[in-house]
Write a protein that holds these residues in place. Structure first.
Motif, PDB file in Angstrom:
ATOM      1  N   ILE A 100       4.112  10.766   0.900  1.00  0.00           N
ATOM      2  CA  ILE A 100       3.690   9.361   0.815  1.00  0.00           C
ATOM      3  C   ILE A 100       4.284   8.533   1.955  1.00  0.00           C
ATOM      4  O   ILE A 100       5.323   8.876   2.516  1.00  0.00           O
ATOM      5  CB  ILE A 100       4.079   8.732  -0.534  1.00  0.00           C
ATOM      6  CG1 ILE A 100       5.604   8.645  -0.682  1.00  0.00           C
ATOM      7  CG2 ILE A 100       3.460   9.473  -1.696  1.00  0.00           C
ATOM      8  CD1 ILE A 100       6.057   7.801  -1.857  1.00  0.00           C
ATOM      9  N   ALA A 101       3.573   7.447   2.260  1.00  0.00           N
ATOM     10  CA  ALA A 101       4.061   6.442   3.219  1.00  0.00           C
ATOM     11  C   ALA A 101       3.842   5.073   2.583  1.00  0.00           C
ATOM     12  O   ALA A 101       2.770   4.805   2.028  1.00  0.00           O
ATOM     13  CB  ALA A 101       3.316   6.555   4.539  1.00  0.00           C
ATOM     14  N   VAL A 102       4.869   4.217   2.633  1.00  0.00           N
ATOM     15  CA  VAL A 102       4.844   2.908   1.962  1.00  0.00           C
ATOM     16  C   VAL A 102       4.687   1.797   2.989  1.00  0.00           C
ATOM     17  O   VAL A 102       5.372   1.774   4.009  1.00  0.00           O
ATOM     18  CB  VAL A 102       6.134   2.690   1.145  1.00  0.00           C
ATOM     19  CG1 VAL A 102       6.125   1.323   0.476  1.00  0.00           C
ATOM     20  CG2 VAL A 102       6.282   3.798   0.097  1.00  0.00           C
ATOM     21  N   SER A 103       3.769   0.847   2.697  1.00  0.00           N
ATOM     22  CA  SER A 103       3.599  -0.358   3.526  1.00  0.00           C
ATOM     23  C   SER A 103       4.053  -1.570   2.730  1.00  0.00           C
ATOM     24  O   SER A 103       3.865  -1.618   1.500  1.00  0.00           O
ATOM     25  CB  SER A 103       2.138  -0.521   3.955  1.00  0.00           C
ATOM     26  OG  SER A 103       1.712   0.581   4.729  1.00  0.00           O
ATOM     27  N   ARG A 104       4.623  -2.563   3.425  1.00  0.00           N
ATOM     28  CA  ARG A 104       5.115  -3.762   2.743  1.00  0.00           C
ATOM     29  C   ARG A 104       4.587  -5.016   3.429  1.00  0.00           C
ATOM     30  O   ARG A 104       4.155  -4.989   4.573  1.00  0.00           O
ATOM     31  CB  ARG A 104       6.651  -3.801   2.752  1.00  0.00           C
ATOM     32  CG  ARG A 104       7.287  -2.839   1.785  1.00  0.00           C
ATOM     33  CD  ARG A 104       8.808  -2.989   1.803  1.00  0.00           C
ATOM     34  NE  ARG A 104       9.421  -2.292   0.706  1.00  0.00           N
ATOM     35  CZ  ARG A 104       9.636  -0.982   0.691  1.00  0.00           C
ATOM     36  NH1 ARG A 104       9.306  -0.256   1.743  1.00  0.00           N
ATOM     37  NH2 ARG A 104      10.194  -0.411  -0.360  1.00  0.00           N
ATOM     38  N   ARG A 105       4.692  -6.143   2.696  1.00  0.00           N
ATOM     39  CA  ARG A 105       4.358  -7.460   3.250  1.00  0.00           C
ATOM     40  C   ARG A 105       5.210  -8.502   2.533  1.00  0.00           C
ATOM     41  O   ARG A 105       5.827  -8.231   1.505  1.00  0.00           O
ATOM     42  CB  ARG A 105       2.874  -7.786   3.072  1.00  0.00           C
ATOM     43  CG  ARG A 105       2.414  -7.842   1.633  1.00  0.00           C
ATOM     44  CD  ARG A 105       0.993  -8.365   1.535  1.00  0.00           C
ATOM     45  NE  ARG A 105       0.487  -8.295   0.169  1.00  0.00           N
ATOM     46  CZ  ARG A 105       0.806  -9.140  -0.798  1.00  0.00           C
ATOM     47  NH1 ARG A 105       1.689 -10.113  -0.559  1.00  0.00           N
ATOM     48  NH2 ARG A 105       0.294  -9.008  -2.001  1.00  0.00           N
ATOM     49  N   ALA A 106       5.232  -9.687   3.108  1.00  0.00           N
ATOM     50  CA  ALA A 106       6.018 -10.775   2.511  1.00  0.00           C
ATOM     51  C   ALA A 106       5.423 -11.196   1.167  1.00  0.00           C
ATOM     52  O   ALA A 106       4.209 -11.164   0.966  1.00  0.00           O
ATOM     53  CB  ALA A 106       6.064 -11.973   3.459  1.00  0.00           C
ATOM     54  N   LEU A 107       6.304 -11.558   0.255  1.00  0.00           N
ATOM     55  CA  LEU A 107       5.882 -12.064  -1.050  1.00  0.00           C
ATOM     56  C   LEU A 107       5.317 -13.473  -0.888  1.00  0.00           C
ATOM     57  O   LEU A 107       5.928 -14.329  -0.251  1.00  0.00           O
ATOM     58  CB  LEU A 107       7.070 -12.086  -2.002  1.00  0.00           C
ATOM     59  CG  LEU A 107       6.790 -12.489  -3.454  1.00  0.00           C
ATOM     60  CD1 LEU A 107       5.974 -11.407  -4.144  1.00  0.00           C
ATOM     61  CD2 LEU A 107       8.098 -12.708  -4.203  1.00  0.00           C
ATOM     62  N   VAL A 108       4.130 -13.734  -1.443  1.00  0.00           N
ATOM     63  CA  VAL A 108       3.513 -15.055  -1.357  1.00  0.00           C
ATOM     64  C   VAL A 108       3.302 -15.604  -2.764  1.00  0.00           C
ATOM     65  O   VAL A 108       3.405 -14.877  -3.759  1.00  0.00           O
ATOM     66  CB  VAL A 108       2.162 -15.000  -0.601  1.00  0.00           C
ATOM     67  CG1 VAL A 108       2.386 -14.580   0.839  1.00  0.00           C
ATOM     68  CG2 VAL A 108       1.194 -14.036  -1.283  1.00  0.00           C
ATOM     69  N   ALA A 109       2.999 -16.896  -2.832  1.00  0.00           N
ATOM     70  CA  ALA A 109       2.867 -17.567  -4.130  1.00  0.00           C
ATOM     71  C   ALA A 109       1.786 -16.918  -4.997  1.00  0.00           C
ATOM     72  O   ALA A 109       1.919 -16.828  -6.230  1.00  0.00           O
ATOM     73  CB  ALA A 109       2.557 -19.050  -3.912  1.00  0.00           C
ATOM     74  N   ASP A 110       0.707 -16.468  -4.356  1.00  0.00           N
ATOM     75  CA  ASP A 110      -0.387 -15.873  -5.130  1.00  0.00           C
ATOM     76  C   ASP A 110       0.015 -14.577  -5.809  1.00  0.00           C
ATOM     77  O   ASP A 110      -0.673 -14.099  -6.725  1.00  0.00           O
ATOM     78  CB  ASP A 110      -1.594 -15.630  -4.222  1.00  0.00           C
ATOM     79  CG  ASP A 110      -2.276 -16.931  -3.814  1.00  0.00           C
ATOM     80  OD1 ASP A 110      -2.052 -17.951  -4.499  1.00  0.00           O
ATOM     81  OD2 ASP A 110      -3.026 -16.935  -2.816  1.00  0.00           O
ATOM     82  N   ALA A 165       0.844  -1.198   0.000  1.00  0.00           N
ATOM     83  CA  ALA A 165       0.000   0.000   0.000  1.00  0.00           C
ATOM     84  C   ALA A 165       0.877   1.245   0.000  1.00  0.00           C
ATOM     85  O   ALA A 165       1.990   1.239   0.532  1.00  0.00           O
ATOM     86  CB  ALA A 165      -0.912   0.009   1.218  1.00  0.00           C
ATOM     87  N   VAL A 166       0.346   2.297  -0.623  1.00  0.00           N
ATOM     88  CA  VAL A 166       0.997   3.597  -0.615  1.00  0.00           C
ATOM     89  C   VAL A 166      -0.076   4.636  -0.267  1.00  0.00           C
ATOM     90  O   VAL A 166      -1.098   4.723  -0.945  1.00  0.00           O
ATOM     91  CB  VAL A 166       1.628   3.942  -1.976  1.00  0.00           C
ATOM     92  CG1 VAL A 166       2.243   5.347  -1.933  1.00  0.00           C
ATOM     93  CG2 VAL A 166       2.683   2.919  -2.359  1.00  0.00           C
ATOM     94  N   VAL A 167       0.146   5.359   0.808  1.00  0.00           N
ATOM     95  CA  VAL A 167      -0.808   6.392   1.201  1.00  0.00           C
ATOM     96  C   VAL A 167      -0.130   7.756   1.118  1.00  0.00           C
ATOM     97  O   VAL A 167       1.097   7.862   1.213  1.00  0.00           O
ATOM     98  CB  VAL A 167      -1.347   6.153   2.631  1.00  0.00           C
ATOM     99  CG1 VAL A 167      -2.110   4.853   2.701  1.00  0.00           C
ATOM    100  CG2 VAL A 167      -0.201   6.143   3.648  1.00  0.00           C
ATOM    101  N   GLU A 168      -0.943   8.811   0.921  1.00  0.00           N
ATOM    102  CA  GLU A 168      -0.428  10.166   0.801  1.00  0.00           C
ATOM    103  C   GLU A 168      -1.167  11.055   1.779  1.00  0.00           C
ATOM    104  O   GLU A 168      -2.402  11.046   1.832  1.00  0.00           O
ATOM    105  CB  GLU A 168      -0.600  10.669  -0.633  1.00  0.00           C
ATOM    106  CG  GLU A 168      -0.136  12.112  -0.869  1.00  0.00           C
ATOM    107  CD  GLU A 168      -1.264  13.107  -0.578  1.00  0.00           C
ATOM    108  OE1 GLU A 168      -0.950  14.171  -0.020  1.00  0.00           O
ATOM    109  OE2 GLU A 168      -2.432  12.795  -0.895  1.00  0.00           O
ATOM    110  N   THR A 169      -0.410  11.778   2.562  1.00  0.00           N
ATOM    111  CA  THR A 169      -0.990  12.718   3.519  1.00  0.00           C
ATOM    112  C   THR A 169      -0.296  14.062   3.338  1.00  0.00           C
ATOM    113  O   THR A 169       0.935  14.152   3.498  1.00  0.00           O
ATOM    114  CB  THR A 169      -0.801  12.220   4.966  1.00  0.00           C
ATOM    115  OG1 THR A 169      -1.395  10.924   5.103  1.00  0.00           O
ATOM    116  CG2 THR A 169      -1.470  13.183   5.941  1.00  0.00           C
ATOM    117  N   ASP A 170      -1.090  15.082   2.967  1.00  0.00           N
ATOM    118  CA  ASP A 170      -0.553  16.424   2.730  1.00  0.00           C
ATOM    119  C   ASP A 170       0.596  16.400   1.735  1.00  0.00           C
ATOM    120  O   ASP A 170       1.619  17.075   1.901  1.00  0.00           O
ATOM    121  CB  ASP A 170      -0.099  17.085   4.041  1.00  0.00           C
ATOM    122  CG  ASP A 170      -1.272  17.308   5.007  1.00  0.00           C
ATOM    123  OD1 ASP A 170      -2.404  17.470   4.506  1.00  0.00           O
ATOM    124  OD2 ASP A 170      -1.032  17.310   6.225  1.00  0.00           O
TER     125      ASP A 170
END
Length: 209
Positions: free
Chosen positions: A71-81, A63-68
């Protein structure tokens, strides 16, 4: 004077193009301008939006969110899907590698080709077994006396019982026998030997080696 101004009726057209009017002459202008951003203010504000971000091994941006404007970036582990189904052609060299692999029938046929049928041969023993590429070859030779180990009496059925009570040597009385008035002759010896052999042949079960 051909031009004059009437108090309270000055118009924009009455002001010369090169007229220098102080900001203070315009009500509230200085205050209004002081609240406005300058080019330096805008540059500083833009620079404040910079976000340093680096890839993280084994993770994807979720996810990438923007405030004023920042931006702020969120991450998670890579999965097979996360990985789409790919055609073989999309993987470099995969098709050529697969073409060089054995299929199930190749393996089955190769295993079947290793089968060796072998049967016992009378009077012969296996003297050697060789293996070449997974296939065995049997070599035989005639059975000889040295192939048979020395056996204890109890390993031969009935031998111990048959020998029990038997004498190691047979002694014949050749002296004069007063009770029968007869001495043993060679005929008597031969007859005794024949009788002993017949008894032994009857009592023992001879095996074949």
């Amino acid at each position: 004077e051909s031009s004059f101004a009437v108090k309270g009726s000055i118009k924009d057209t009455d002001i010369a193009a090169d007229a220098a009017i102080a900001q203070s002459k315009i009500a509230g202008l200085e205050t209004a301008l002081a609240a406005k951003a300058t080019p330096a203010d805008i540059t500083t504000a833009i620079e404040g939006l910079d976000v340093a971000d680096e890839a993280v091994s084994g993770q994807v941006v979720s996810a990438v969110v923007e405030t004023d404007g920042k931006i702020a970036v969120s991450r998670r582990a890579l999965v097979a899907d996360d990985i789409p189904t790919l055609a073989i052609a999309k993987v470099e060299g995969l098709q050529d590698a697969l073409d060089g692999k054995a299929v199930e029938s190749d393996i089955t046929d190769a295993i079947a080709a290793l089968d060796v049928e072998d049967s016992a041969v009378d009077g012969q023993v296996v003297s050697a077994v060789a293996e070449t590429d997974g296939k065995i070859t049997v070599t035989r030779r005639a059975l000889v006396a040295n192939d048979i180990p020395e056996l204890a009496q109890n390993k031969i059925t009935g031998l111990t019982t048959a020998l029990a009570g038997k004498q190691d040597n047979i002694t014949f009385e050749t002296a004069y026998d007063a009770s029968t008035n007869k001495a043993a002759t060679m005929t008597d010896v031969d007859a005794a030997e024949t009788a002993a052999k017949e008894y032994t042949d009857t009592a023992l079960t001879w095996g074949s080696f």
